[in-house]
Design a protein around this motif. Structure first.
Motif, PDB file in Angstrom:
ATOM      1  N   ALA A  46       0.854  -1.192   0.000  1.00 19.44           N
ATOM      2  CA  ALA A  46       0.000   0.000   0.000  1.00 19.44           C
ATOM      3  C   ALA A  46       0.889   1.241   0.000  1.00 19.44           C
ATOM      4  O   ALA A  46       1.408   1.657   1.043  1.00 19.44           O
ATOM      5  CB  ALA A  46      -0.932  -0.015   1.203  1.00 19.44           C
ATOM      6  N   GLN A 180      -3.810  -1.398  11.544  1.00 17.22           N
ATOM      7  CA  GLN A 180      -3.323  -1.751  12.894  1.00 17.22           C
ATOM      8  C   GLN A 180      -4.387  -2.612  13.592  1.00 17.22           C
ATOM      9  O   GLN A 180      -4.891  -2.294  14.666  1.00 17.22           O
ATOM     10  CB  GLN A 180      -2.959  -0.492  13.694  1.00 17.22           C
ATOM     11  CG  GLN A 180      -2.324  -0.731  15.066  1.00 17.22           C
ATOM     12  CD  GLN A 180      -0.971  -1.439  15.018  1.00 17.22           C
ATOM     13  OE1 GLN A 180      -0.331  -1.552  13.987  1.00 17.22           O
ATOM     14  NE2 GLN A 180      -0.502  -1.950  16.141  1.00 17.22           N
ATOM     15  N   TYR A 347       2.754   6.002   7.405  1.00 18.65           N
ATOM     16  CA  TYR A 347       1.715   7.021   7.627  1.00 18.65           C
ATOM     17  C   TYR A 347       2.229   8.193   8.463  1.00 18.65           C
ATOM     18  O   TYR A 347       1.540   8.674   9.354  1.00 18.65           O
ATOM     19  CB  TYR A 347       0.471   6.389   8.279  1.00 18.65           C
ATOM     20  CG  TYR A 347      -0.107   5.261   7.470  1.00 18.65           C
ATOM     21  CD1 TYR A 347      -0.672   5.501   6.227  1.00 18.65           C
ATOM     22  CD2 TYR A 347      -0.067   3.946   7.933  1.00 18.65           C
ATOM     23  CE1 TYR A 347      -1.192   4.457   5.456  1.00 18.65           C
ATOM     24  CE2 TYR A 347      -0.581   2.902   7.171  1.00 18.65           C
ATOM     25  CZ  TYR A 347      -1.137   3.171   5.945  1.00 18.65           C
ATOM     26  OH  TYR A 347      -1.642   2.142   5.181  1.00 18.65           O
TER      27      TYR A 347
HETATM   28  C1  LIG Z   1      -7.287  -0.174   0.068  1.00 16.15           C
HETATM   29  C2  LIG Z   1      -6.228  -0.257   1.113  1.00 16.15           C
HETATM   30  N1  LIG Z   1      -5.375  -1.294   1.075  1.00 16.15           N
HETATM   31  C3  LIG Z   1      -4.378  -1.410   1.969  1.00 16.15           C
HETATM   32  C4  LIG Z   1      -4.205  -0.480   2.961  1.00 16.15           C
HETATM   33  C5  LIG Z   1      -3.042  -0.654   3.902  1.00 16.15           C
HETATM   34  O1  LIG Z   1      -3.413  -0.949   5.183  1.00 16.15           O
HETATM   35  P1  LIG Z   1      -2.299  -1.205   6.305  1.00 16.15           P
HETATM   36  O2  LIG Z   1      -1.318  -0.125   6.200  1.00 16.15           O
HETATM   37  O3  LIG Z   1      -3.065  -1.209   7.566  1.00 16.15           O
HETATM   38  O4  LIG Z   1      -1.696  -2.549   6.023  1.00 16.15           O
HETATM   39  C6  LIG Z   1      -5.087   0.586   3.079  1.00 16.15           C
HETATM   40  C7  LIG Z   1      -4.936   1.563   4.151  1.00 16.15           C
HETATM   41  O5  LIG Z   1      -5.582   2.567   4.253  1.00 16.15           O
HETATM   42  C8  LIG Z   1      -6.123   0.707   2.117  1.00 16.15           C
HETATM   43  O6  LIG Z   1      -6.967   1.739   2.133  1.00 16.15           O
END
Ligand SMILES: Cc1ncc(COP(=O)(O)O)c(C=O)c1O
Length: 368
Positions: A46, A180, A347
């Protein structure tokens, strides 16, 4: 924990604070760990978690693909040598022009959760593969998505059938358990509803999203524990064989690769409470302290500690990092002292404002 390489960087000649230092080697290791724990699955990092070019290259080096949310993220991945086939447009909220941009740049994987968006994809990305994202209830994560994304699971079959009618390739379904997510059983609800959808419409792929937690103050489950819970759910709900699994981790790939070095601006006593103001706050890197959702670990050196309210540097009442969560920092802390914020690679810089209060975005230094 920060890597040896980050520690060595911090011993050298340093730029002014605040800054984020990232070790891309850790990113590559994490992607490899995902590949080992979830063999035969597709990994789309992501990009929103941290879009630094060196981070993207580190993901590529480990064989990962990318979950992109906008044309700018597509451009960033392609600029680092990603193949468009390795990109998945995972944001269900996109303009028709963004879909057209993605298609023109070779992207063929899209996530949708709504009929209008599906029709936009059919129009601007003819023949593309689509995954239908479902809204699944489950244990709350530290930063839940609420009801912003995902169709009701009962709608998924209809959207997949419509995708086929519109000339798209309805590759499968997906869900996201919130970021998380420290409850390893959270994926079970999504896998269970996907199995119901599969009884109605064949799923070649199941996208189980991201959400894998990392250790901030409270220990997070190991990746092996997440993987074994997911395996058990797949075996239970898909007894005659599960679809191909796709993953979209962000935080768990890059958080532990980064550290923020900040400096104390001021220590003040207000109504009997000690307030420590840092030069990194809500608007220049620590956005995830909103609602005190992510409790970062601080390393402010040795010495006797006492309770503290921790705040950022801007003239904004919301720029308070922690006032309800109990934190203690050294009692001797004073203006100019360094404070490290650990496991801060995800983030942080990507959430930083451009110039709120004239403060520049959090600068990132990636190690070679
Ligand atoms: C569509 C999508 N995929 C993946 C993620 C990644 O999530 P994480 O960083 O919790 O693994 C997000 C986070 O906002 C998301 O919106």
């Amino acid at each position: 924990m920060s890597s040896q390489r980050i520690r060595r960087f911090l011993e050298g000649q340093l730029p002014p604070t605040p800054f984020l230092v990232v070790d891309p080697v850790v990113v590559t290791e994490r992607v490899r760990e995902f590949a080992a724990e979830f063999p035969h699955s597709l990994l789309f990092y992501a990009v929103k978690a941290n879009p630094e070019p060196a981070v993207l290259r580190a993901v590529l080096a480990a064989g990962g693909g990318f979950d992109v949310a906008s044309p700018a993220e597509i451009r960033a991945c392609l600029a680092e040598g990603a193949r468009p086939q390795g990109l998945s447009y995972g944001n269900p909220i996109k303009k028709p022009a963004d879909i057209a941009f993605a298609f023109a740049h070779g992207v063929r994987e899209f996530t949708t959760d709504d009929e209008s968006d599906l029709r936009h994809i059919a129009q601007h990305a003819p023949g593309a593969s689509v995954t239908v994202r479902m809204l699944v209830d489950g244990p709350a994560s530290a930063t839940p998505f609420g009801r912003k994304f995902g169709c009701p699971p009962a709608e998924a079959g209809r959207l997949l059938r419509l995708a086929a009618e519109l000339g798209l390739d309805p590759v499968g379904a997906g869900f996201h358990v919130g970021s998380q997510q420290s409850d390893v059983s959270a994926w079970d609800a999504g896998i269970a509803v996907a199995a119901k959808v599969a009884a109605e419409f064949p799923l070649r792929r199941l996208n189980i999203g991201g959400g894998f937690g990392i250790t901030y103050r409270a220990p997070a489950p190991s990746l092996a524990r997440y993987a074994s819970a997911v395996r058990a759910s797949l075996a239970e709900h898909f007894p005659s064989g599960a679809p191909e699994i796709a993953l979209e981790p962000g935080r768990a790939v890059v958080a532990e690769a980064g550290l923020i070095r900040a400096e104390v601006v001021l220590v003040a006593w207000r109504a009997g409470h000690r307030w420590v103001y840092l030069d990194a706050g809500r608007y220049n890197g620590l956005a995830e302290t909103e609602n005190e959702a992510i409790p970062y670990r601080f390393d402010a050196g040795p010495g006797e500690r006492g309770p503290v309210v921790i705040a950022g540097p801007t003239c904004d009442g919301d720029d308070v990092l922690y006032q309800h969560t109990h934190y203690e920092l050294p009692l001797a802390l004073k203006t100019g002292d360094e404070v490290d914020i650990l496991d801060a690679g995800a983030y942080t810089a990507s959430y930083s404002s451009v110039a709120f209060n004239g403060i520049e975005p959090l600068r990132t230094y990636c190690l070679d």
